[in-house]
Scaffold this motif. Sequence first.
Motif, short mmCIF file in Angstrom:
data_model
loop_
_atom_site.label_atom_id
_atom_site.label_comp_id
_atom_site.label_asym_id
_atom_site.label_seq_id
_atom_site.Cartn_x
_atom_site.Cartn_y
_atom_site.Cartn_z
N UNK A 179 0.84 -1.20 0.00
CA UNK A 179 0.00 0.00 0.00
C UNK A 179 0.87 1.25 0.00
N UNK A 180 1.93 1.23 0.78
CA UNK A 180 2.85 2.38 0.80
C UNK A 180 3.49 2.59 -0.57
N UNK A 181 3.84 1.51 -1.25
CA UNK A 181 4.40 1.63 -2.60
C UNK A 181 3.38 2.28 -3.54
N UNK A 182 2.13 1.86 -3.43
CA UNK A 182 1.07 2.45 -4.26
C UNK A 182 0.88 3.92 -3.97
N UNK A 183 0.92 4.30 -2.71
CA UNK A 183 0.80 5.71 -2.32
C UNK A 183 1.94 6.52 -2.91
N UNK A 184 3.16 5.97 -2.84
CA UNK A 184 4.32 6.67 -3.39
C UNK A 184 4.17 6.87 -4.89
N UNK A 185 3.71 5.82 -5.60
CA UNK A 185 3.50 5.95 -7.04
C UNK A 185 2.45 7.03 -7.33
N UNK A 186 1.36 7.02 -6.58
CA UNK A 186 0.31 8.02 -6.79
C UNK A 186 0.86 9.43 -6.60
N UNK A 187 1.67 9.62 -5.59
CA UNK A 187 2.25 10.95 -5.34
C UNK A 187 3.19 11.36 -6.46
N UNK A 188 3.98 10.42 -6.98
CA UNK A 188 4.92 10.72 -8.06
C UNK A 188 4.19 11.04 -9.35
N UNK A 189 3.08 10.40 -9.59
CA UNK A 189 2.32 10.62 -10.82
C UNK A 189 1.49 11.88 -10.73
#
Length: 81
Positions: free
Chosen positions: A71-81
């Motif tokens: 979930x943290x990885x997904x959050x990081x991707x969302x923030x980067x995008x």
Amino acid sequence: MRFEFATATRILFGPGAVREVASAAKEMGKRAMFVTGLPRELSAPLISQLEGARVACASFAVDVEPTLDLVRQGIQLAREE
């Protein structure tokens, strides 16, 4: 059977509901975080519909039950995008 359940978010369910996703997403904004299972290719038609509606997609493939780290990885991707 078709139904729509509205709470803090919308859930579209039933035959043909997938055709409504792009217009529903467009009402919410111009970018979407698209979380897929495997195989990713099965989600290609929906991603194509979203892109056709001018909704940019950031894809995140999940092949296991989500862990907190995932979930943290997904959050990081969302923030980067």
